[in-house]
Design a protein around this motif. Structure first.
Motif, short mmCIF file in Angstrom:
data_model
loop_
_atom_site.label_atom_id
_atom_site.label_comp_id
_atom_site.label_asym_id
_atom_site.label_seq_id
_atom_site.Cartn_x
_atom_site.Cartn_y
_atom_site.Cartn_z
N PHE A 117 38.15 15.71 31.21
CA PHE A 117 37.82 16.96 30.51
C PHE A 117 37.08 16.67 29.21
CE2 PHE A 117 39.09 20.03 27.22
CZ PHE A 117 38.46 21.16 27.72
N HIS A 118 37.63 15.77 28.41
CA HIS A 118 37.00 15.46 27.12
C HIS A 118 35.68 14.71 27.30
CE1 HIS A 118 40.12 17.22 24.74
NE2 HIS A 118 41.03 16.57 25.43
N LEU A 119 35.59 13.92 28.34
CA LEU A 119 34.31 13.27 28.64
C LEU A 119 33.27 14.33 28.99
CD1 LEU A 119 32.74 10.65 29.00
CD2 LEU A 119 33.62 10.51 31.35
N GLY A 120 33.67 15.35 29.76
CA GLY A 120 32.77 16.46 30.07
C GLY A 120 32.31 17.17 28.81
N ASP A 121 33.23 17.39 27.87
CA ASP A 121 32.86 18.01 26.60
C ASP A 121 31.84 17.15 25.84
OD1 ASP A 121 34.45 20.23 26.99
OD2 ASP A 121 35.98 19.65 25.54
N ALA A 122 32.06 15.84 25.87
CA ALA A 122 31.13 14.93 25.18
C ALA A 122 29.74 14.99 25.81
CB ALA A 122 31.67 13.50 25.21
N TYR A 123 29.69 14.97 27.14
CA TYR A 123 28.41 15.09 27.82
C TYR A 123 27.74 16.42 27.49
CZ TYR A 123 28.91 10.98 30.86
OH TYR A 123 29.02 9.70 31.36
N ASP A 124 28.53 17.48 27.43
CA ASP A 124 27.98 18.79 27.13
C ASP A 124 27.36 18.81 25.74
OD1 ASP A 124 27.57 21.59 27.83
OD2 ASP A 124 29.10 22.03 26.31
N ARG A 125 28.04 18.21 24.76
CA ARG A 125 27.50 18.15 23.40
C ARG A 125 26.20 17.36 23.34
NH1 ARG A 125 32.88 18.32 22.22
NH2 ARG A 125 33.23 16.10 22.11
N LEU A 126 26.05 16.41 24.26
CA LEU A 126 24.81 15.62 24.31
C LEU A 126 23.71 16.32 25.09
CD1 LEU A 126 26.34 12.08 24.96
CD2 LEU A 126 25.25 12.89 22.85
N GLY A 127 24.03 17.49 25.65
CA GLY A 127 23.03 18.23 26.42
C GLY A 127 22.93 17.80 27.87
N GLU A 128 23.89 17.03 28.32
CA GLU A 128 23.90 16.53 29.70
C GLU A 128 24.80 17.45 30.56
OE1 GLU A 128 22.10 14.16 30.89
OE2 GLU A 128 21.34 13.30 29.04
N SER A 129 24.29 18.63 30.86
CA SER A 129 25.14 19.62 31.53
C SER A 129 25.55 19.21 32.95
CB SER A 129 24.48 21.00 31.53
OG SER A 129 23.25 20.97 32.20
N GLU A 130 24.68 18.51 33.67
CA GLU A 130 25.05 18.09 35.03
C GLU A 130 26.21 17.08 34.99
OE1 GLU A 130 24.08 19.16 38.06
OE2 GLU A 130 22.84 20.67 37.06
N LEU A 131 26.13 16.13 34.07
CA LEU A 131 27.22 15.17 33.93
C LEU A 131 28.50 15.85 33.45
CD1 LEU A 131 25.28 12.15 32.37
CD2 LEU A 131 26.23 12.30 34.68
#
Length: 183
Positions: A13-27
């Protein structure tokens, strides 16, 4: 430590949040999916996934995720607000009945959280579309001075929605926001 926890849903979950903050929505969506699978009774990762899918305009995926999120919601107003937004996204814009079907979700959210910005915006849009702009204006006017008083953020969300619906009442809503209680 992390090698042993690679499948931990909270880590995912938190890894998903980190990817989202980086703009990596697919990841991010991939990680939230894994988190949702690993923690089957926790609605938060699925809620994040639904929000991202909505932003990506992927109605086919959204349609399959919403029933599961509803099962997990447990009546939680924040989760219900996400579901209402998803149902609104899927609604046939040309069908008043399809749009009105979203209203029970919105009303459940507003009953639990009267100042929920998503629910307020949706309700305003639904009233404007299915009834009239006058009915939408009257509904917004009924909120001013209501009990409990709405927070400033609620009025700001309503003003944005009123602008989008071209109701011509944004100025009055901004004035109400100026005298309302802080969030």
């Amino acid at each position: 430590g992390l090698r042993l926890q690679a499948d931990n849903p909270y880590f995912r979950f938190h890894l998903g949040d980190a990817y989202d903050r980086l703009g990596e929505s697919e990841l991010a969506m991939t990680e939230w999916s894994k988190a949702a699978e690993g923690a089957r009774i926790w609605p938060v990762p699925l809620g994040r996934l639904v929000q991202t899918v909505m932003l990506a305009g992927r109605g086919d995926i959204l349609k399959s995720l919403l029933p599961r999120l509803e099962e997990l919601s447990g009546g939680d107003p924040r989760t219900l607000a996400i579901i209402a937004a998803g149902q609104a996204r899927l609604a046939d814009r040309d069908s008043d009945e399809s749009i009105k079907a979203v209203l029970p979700y919105v009303d459940r959210v507003l009953a639990a959280r009267p100042g929920d910005p998503i629910a307020l915006q949706l309700k305003l849009a639904i009233i404007a579309k299915t009834q009239s702009t006058d009915a939408a204006r009257a509904w917004v006017a009924s909120l001013a001075g209501g009990t409990p008083a709405l927070p400033t953020t609620a009025y700001l969300a309503l003003a944005r929605a009123a602008e989008g619906e071209t109701l011509g009442i944004e100025e009055a809503i901004y004035k109400q926001a100026a005298i309302s209680r802080p969030p």
